[in-house]
Every structure is written in structure tokens, then in C-alpha cells.
Scaffold this motif. Structure first.
Motif, PDB file in Angstrom:
ATOM      1  N   SER A 135      -3.751   3.601 -50.463  1.00  0.00           N
ATOM      2  CA  SER A 135      -2.885   4.765 -50.630  1.00  0.00           C
ATOM      3  C   SER A 135      -2.273   4.835 -52.030  1.00  0.00           C
ATOM      4  CB  SER A 135      -1.790   4.768 -49.564  1.00  0.00           C
ATOM      5  OG  SER A 135      -0.879   3.713 -49.784  1.00  0.00           O
ATOM      6  N   LEU A 136      -2.307   3.726 -52.785  1.00  0.00           N
ATOM      7  CA  LEU A 136      -1.831   3.734 -54.175  1.00  0.00           C
ATOM      8  C   LEU A 136      -2.807   4.468 -55.097  1.00  0.00           C
ATOM      9  CD1 LEU A 136      -0.700  -0.001 -54.470  1.00  0.00           C
ATOM     10  CD2 LEU A 136       0.783   2.009 -54.258  1.00  0.00           C
ATOM     11  N   GLY A 137      -4.032   4.669 -54.625  1.00  0.00           N
ATOM     12  CA  GLY A 137      -5.083   5.270 -55.439  1.00  0.00           C
ATOM     13  C   GLY A 137      -6.075   4.205 -55.856  1.00  0.00           C
ATOM     14  N   ALA A 138      -7.226   4.648 -56.324  1.00  0.00           N
ATOM     15  CA  ALA A 138      -8.297   3.737 -56.717  1.00  0.00           C
ATOM     16  C   ALA A 138      -8.605   3.904 -58.196  1.00  0.00           C
ATOM     17  CB  ALA A 138      -9.545   4.016 -55.882  1.00  0.00           C
ATOM     18  N   LEU A 139      -8.996   2.822 -58.832  1.00  0.00           N
ATOM     19  CA  LEU A 139      -9.413   2.833 -60.232  1.00  0.00           C
ATOM     20  C   LEU A 139     -10.869   2.416 -60.331  1.00  0.00           C
ATOM     21  CD1 LEU A 139      -6.475   1.031 -62.077  1.00  0.00           C
ATOM     22  CD2 LEU A 139      -6.933   3.491 -61.995  1.00  0.00           C
ATOM     23  N   ALA A 140     -11.641   3.190 -61.069  1.00  0.00           N
ATOM     24  CA  ALA A 140     -13.002   2.803 -61.436  1.00  0.00           C
ATOM     25  C   ALA A 140     -12.928   2.353 -62.891  1.00  0.00           C
ATOM     26  CB  ALA A 140     -13.955   3.974 -61.284  1.00  0.00           C
TER      27      ALA A 140
END
Length: 119
Positions: free
Chosen positions: A106-111
Motif C-alpha cells: 500500500s506504500l506503492g512500488a518502485l521499479a
């Protein structure tokens, strides 16, 4: 025009199966949750990956960091073969979700697009 930002060095742990893909130059995208300590990561930074509990390391250069709302969007945007060329999309999604529970996602994803540096 001068660039006033300074490249930073990060140290991150990896599971052996992913470390081996990075060290061989086969893994192009590292997936992480958008933790506060990673939000400033940018192109030009370096990452030293380590297998937790060992002295095994490899260094990569960050080429790009892209934010996604979740892991599904990340896999669709980056292409599963760039994240892990040895497994399909659904298996990767299950593996990522096993590492990062829903409250972390839920914090978001990083590529993080990476390039292996010479040893």
C-alpha cells in the motif's frame, strides 16, 4: 548547466535467487516497496546488493526509478522478463506478495532499473 545533486550509495539485501540473477547481469529491474529511505533514490546512484548474513555482494548503477501504485501495475509496466527472466508473471506476483504483504504494498512500488558494474 551544472547538476547539484550528488549520486548516493545504497546497501540492500537480496535473496540468493535474485542476487544470482543480478550478479549475472540478467535481472534488469529490482522491485521494492516505496519505503521512505528509498524515495530519494535516483538515476546515477549505486546499490550494493548483499545476500543477508554473507559477505557476497555485487554493485549496480541505478539507471531509472519509476513509481507504481502496486506490484501488478509494475509488472505490466516493466515486463515480467525484466524483473525475473526465469519465471512468469503470475509466479513473480505471488513471490513478490510473499515478500511484501499487502500493508507494505500500500506504500506503492518502485521499479529500479539497474546495470551491473564491473567487479
Amino acid at each position: 548547466m551544472s547538476d547539484t545533486t550528488t549520486a548516493r550509495r545504497h546497501e540492500l539485501n537480496l535473496y540468493r535467487r535474485y542476487f544470482e540473477l543480478v550478479a549475472a547481469g540478467h535481472k534488469k529491474i529490482e522491485v521494492r516497496v516505496r519505503y521512505p529511505h528509498l524515495t530519494g533514490m535516483a538515476a546515477g546512484d549505486t546499490i550494493r546488493f548483499r545476500i543477508k548474513g554473507t559477505e557476497e555482494t555485487c554493485d549496480v548503477r541505478v539507471l531509472r526509478v519509476t513509481r507504481y501504485p502496486d506490484f501488478e501495475a509494475l509488472l505490466d509496466g516493466e515486463g515480467p522478463a525484466n524483473v525475473n527472466p526465469t519465471s512468469g508473471r503470475e509466479e513473480q506476483l505471488a513471490n513478490i506478495c510473499a515478500i511484501y504483504p499487502l500493508e507494505k504494498e500500500s506504500l506503492g512500488a518502485l521499479a529500479i532499473e539497474i546495470e551491473l558494474l564491473a567487479a
